[in-house]
Design an enzyme around this catalytic site. Sequence first.
Site, mmCIF file in Angstrom:
data_model
loop_
_atom_site.group_PDB
_atom_site.id
_atom_site.type_symbol
_atom_site.label_atom_id
_atom_site.label_comp_id
_atom_site.label_asym_id
_atom_site.label_seq_id
_atom_site.Cartn_x
_atom_site.Cartn_y
_atom_site.Cartn_z
ATOM 1 N N TYR A 142 -13.844 -4.311 10.073
ATOM 2 C CA TYR A 142 -12.529 -3.654 10.006
ATOM 3 C C TYR A 142 -11.827 -3.756 11.362
ATOM 4 O O TYR A 142 -10.648 -4.115 11.442
ATOM 5 C CB TYR A 142 -12.722 -2.193 9.594
ATOM 6 C CG TYR A 142 -11.457 -1.373 9.596
ATOM 7 C CD1 TYR A 142 -10.519 -1.511 8.585
ATOM 8 C CD2 TYR A 142 -11.202 -0.444 10.609
ATOM 9 C CE1 TYR A 142 -9.350 -0.742 8.585
ATOM 10 C CE2 TYR A 142 -10.053 0.321 10.617
ATOM 11 C CZ TYR A 142 -9.133 0.167 9.602
ATOM 12 O OH TYR A 142 -7.983 0.929 9.609
ATOM 13 N N GLY A 165 0.835 -1.203 0.000
ATOM 14 C CA GLY A 165 0.000 0.000 0.000
ATOM 15 C C GLY A 165 0.868 1.250 0.000
ATOM 16 O O GLY A 165 0.495 2.274 0.580
ATOM 17 N N GLY A 166 2.018 1.175 -0.672
ATOM 18 C CA GLY A 166 2.991 2.277 -0.634
ATOM 19 C C GLY A 166 2.715 3.392 -1.623
ATOM 20 O O GLY A 166 3.494 4.339 -1.701
ATOM 21 N N GLY A 177 -1.230 7.682 0.909
ATOM 22 C CA GLY A 177 -1.489 7.785 2.345
ATOM 23 C C GLY A 177 -0.293 7.495 3.243
ATOM 24 O O GLY A 177 0.837 7.942 2.976
HETATM 25 N N1 LIG Z 1 -5.948 6.919 7.800
HETATM 26 C C1 LIG Z 1 -6.334 6.531 8.985
HETATM 27 O O1 LIG Z 1 -6.987 7.276 9.709
HETATM 28 C C2 LIG Z 1 -5.957 5.171 9.504
HETATM 29 C C3 LIG Z 1 -6.226 4.900 10.845
HETATM 30 C C4 LIG Z 1 -5.867 3.647 11.340
HETATM 31 C C5 LIG Z 1 -5.276 2.717 10.519
HETATM 32 N N2 LIG Z 1 -5.041 3.032 9.225
HETATM 33 C C6 LIG Z 1 -4.403 2.016 8.398
HETATM 34 O O2 LIG Z 1 -3.354 2.593 7.656
HETATM 35 C C7 LIG Z 1 -3.141 1.839 6.475
HETATM 36 C C8 LIG Z 1 -3.052 2.752 5.292
HETATM 37 O O3 LIG Z 1 -4.274 3.416 5.124
HETATM 38 P P1 LIG Z 1 -4.382 4.909 4.596
HETATM 39 O O4 LIG Z 1 -5.231 5.648 5.530
HETATM 40 O O5 LIG Z 1 -3.038 5.424 4.256
HETATM 41 O O6 LIG Z 1 -5.295 4.698 3.297
HETATM 42 P P2 LIG Z 1 -4.991 4.668 1.742
HETATM 43 O O7 LIG Z 1 -4.401 5.942 1.294
HETATM 44 O O8 LIG Z 1 -6.246 4.229 1.100
HETATM 45 O O9 LIG Z 1 -3.881 3.538 1.622
HETATM 46 C C9 LIG Z 1 -4.170 2.179 1.534
HETATM 47 C C10 LIG Z 1 -3.248 1.604 0.495
HETATM 48 O O10 LIG Z 1 -3.383 0.189 0.494
HETATM 49 C C11 LIG Z 1 -3.450 -0.258 -0.846
HETATM 50 N N3 LIG Z 1 -4.231 -1.474 -0.886
HETATM 51 C C12 LIG Z 1 -5.521 -1.651 -0.514
HETATM 52 N N4 LIG Z 1 -5.904 -2.901 -0.747
HETATM 53 C C13 LIG Z 1 -4.829 -3.542 -1.299
HETATM 54 C C14 LIG Z 1 -4.608 -4.839 -1.766
HETATM 55 N N5 LIG Z 1 -5.564 -5.760 -1.756
HETATM 56 N N6 LIG Z 1 -3.378 -5.142 -2.242
HETATM 57 C C15 LIG Z 1 -2.397 -4.224 -2.277
HETATM 58 N N7 LIG Z 1 -2.552 -2.960 -1.839
HETATM 59 C C16 LIG Z 1 -3.763 -2.634 -1.366
HETATM 60 C C17 LIG Z 1 -4.102 0.872 -1.627
HETATM 61 O O11 LIG Z 1 -3.688 0.867 -2.984
HETATM 62 P P3 LIG Z 1 -4.574 0.187 -4.140
HETATM 63 O O12 LIG Z 1 -5.993 0.582 -3.896
HETATM 64 O O13 LIG Z 1 -3.998 0.757 -5.392
HETATM 65 O O14 LIG Z 1 -4.348 -1.275 -4.017
HETATM 66 C C18 LIG Z 1 -3.569 2.093 -0.907
HETATM 67 O O15 LIG Z 1 -2.365 2.560 -1.501
HETATM 68 C C19 LIG Z 1 -4.267 0.802 6.435
HETATM 69 O O16 LIG Z 1 -3.806 -0.417 7.002
HETATM 70 C C20 LIG Z 1 -5.308 1.408 7.347
HETATM 71 O O17 LIG Z 1 -6.174 0.446 7.892
HETATM 72 C C21 LIG Z 1 -5.376 4.228 8.686
#
Ligand SMILES: NC(=O)c1ccc[n+]([C@@H]2O[C@H](COP(=O)([O-])OP(=O)(O)OC[C@H]3O[C@@H](n4cnc5c(N)ncnc54)[C@H](OP(=O)(O)O)[C@@H]3O)[C@@H](O)[C@H]2O)c1
Length: 247
Positions: A151, A13-14, A17
């Site tokens: 989730y 997911g690099g 975000g």
């Molecule tokens: N933002 C928050 O408030 C928050 C809070 C707690 C935890 N988190 C955690 O932080 C992490 C990153 O989230 P984020 O907030 O930065 O959101 P984000 O910008 O949507 O990043 C998630 C990334 O994961 C990739 N991804 C999703 N499903 C995938 C799959 N099946 N295979 C490979 N890549 C995949 C997406 O790319 P593609 O769609 O191109 O695959 C995207 O680049 C997640 O684990 C999330 O649960 C976030």
Amino acid sequence: MGQLENKTAVITGGGTGIGLATAVRLADEGAHVFITGRRKTELDAAVETIGAARATAVPGDVSDPADLDRLYDAVRARGRGLDVVFANAATASLIPLEQITQEDFDHIFDINVRGTLLTVQKALPLLNEGASVILNASTAADNGAEAFGLYAASKAAIRTFARVWANELKGRGVRVNAVSPGPIDTPGITNLFGDAADVRTKLATDTALGRMGRPEEAAAVVAFLASDQSSFMLGANVYVDGGENQI
Ligand SMILES: NC(=O)c1ccc[n+]([C@@H]2O[C@H](COP(=O)([O-])OP(=O)(O)OC[C@H]3O[C@@H](n4cnc5c(N)ncnc54)[C@H](OP(=O)(O)O)[C@@H]3O)[C@@H](O)[C@H]2O)c1
């Protein structure tokens, strides 16, 4: 000198975000970063941001074992093993208990739980002594927010993986820890909640600091866990939540 000179890192997911901010930070610290995700355009843009000398994109889905094999083949071909794995890719949905379907369950658990398991399991043959594995959990795992059952349960599994794998891998000199972000302003948050001002205000006021975090603030904690600065940390869960779940 950066904290991660000559190190090799994988960040799932690099492309966006927290994953992107971490890829930028680890590369700034001297690592070569391999990033994966399903959207090639996002990954290509990320490589452009980081610089092609420091980043390699391998598009793929973490719930697909063959895609992860291609990712780790690329790491193997570089010939330096692997020092950091940030298992960050995940998906999120808001679905109340009575509306959860079998498909919803499979979708979230396939990506978040099975995808994290496969990401770390398939990295094992490449991990160098002293390697650091960081799993991205969430404050959702322990705050009971409504409609977040699937989730939150998937993230509770991630937190538990960190404890067990830390124990299993300590003999190899590999440390495993988790990070638990609170509300961080990312594309993922916008996809989930939209960008209505009242929703963002609610997310901000859920924290003690009264604001959402920046992806770079989560990346700083991941960089700390990735480096030898955290050498006495094992099986920990580090909250980056502006106090949301703490006070
Ligand atoms: N933002 C928050 O408030 C928050 C809070 C707690 C935890 N988190 C955690 O932080 C992490 C990153 O989230 P984020 O907030 O930065 O959101 P984000 O910008 O949507 O990043 C998630 C990334 O994961 C990739 N991804 C999703 N499903 C995938 C799959 N099946 N295979 C490979 N890549 C995949 C997406 O790319 P593609 O769609 O191109 O695959 C995207 O680049 C997640 O684990 C999330 O649960 C976030």
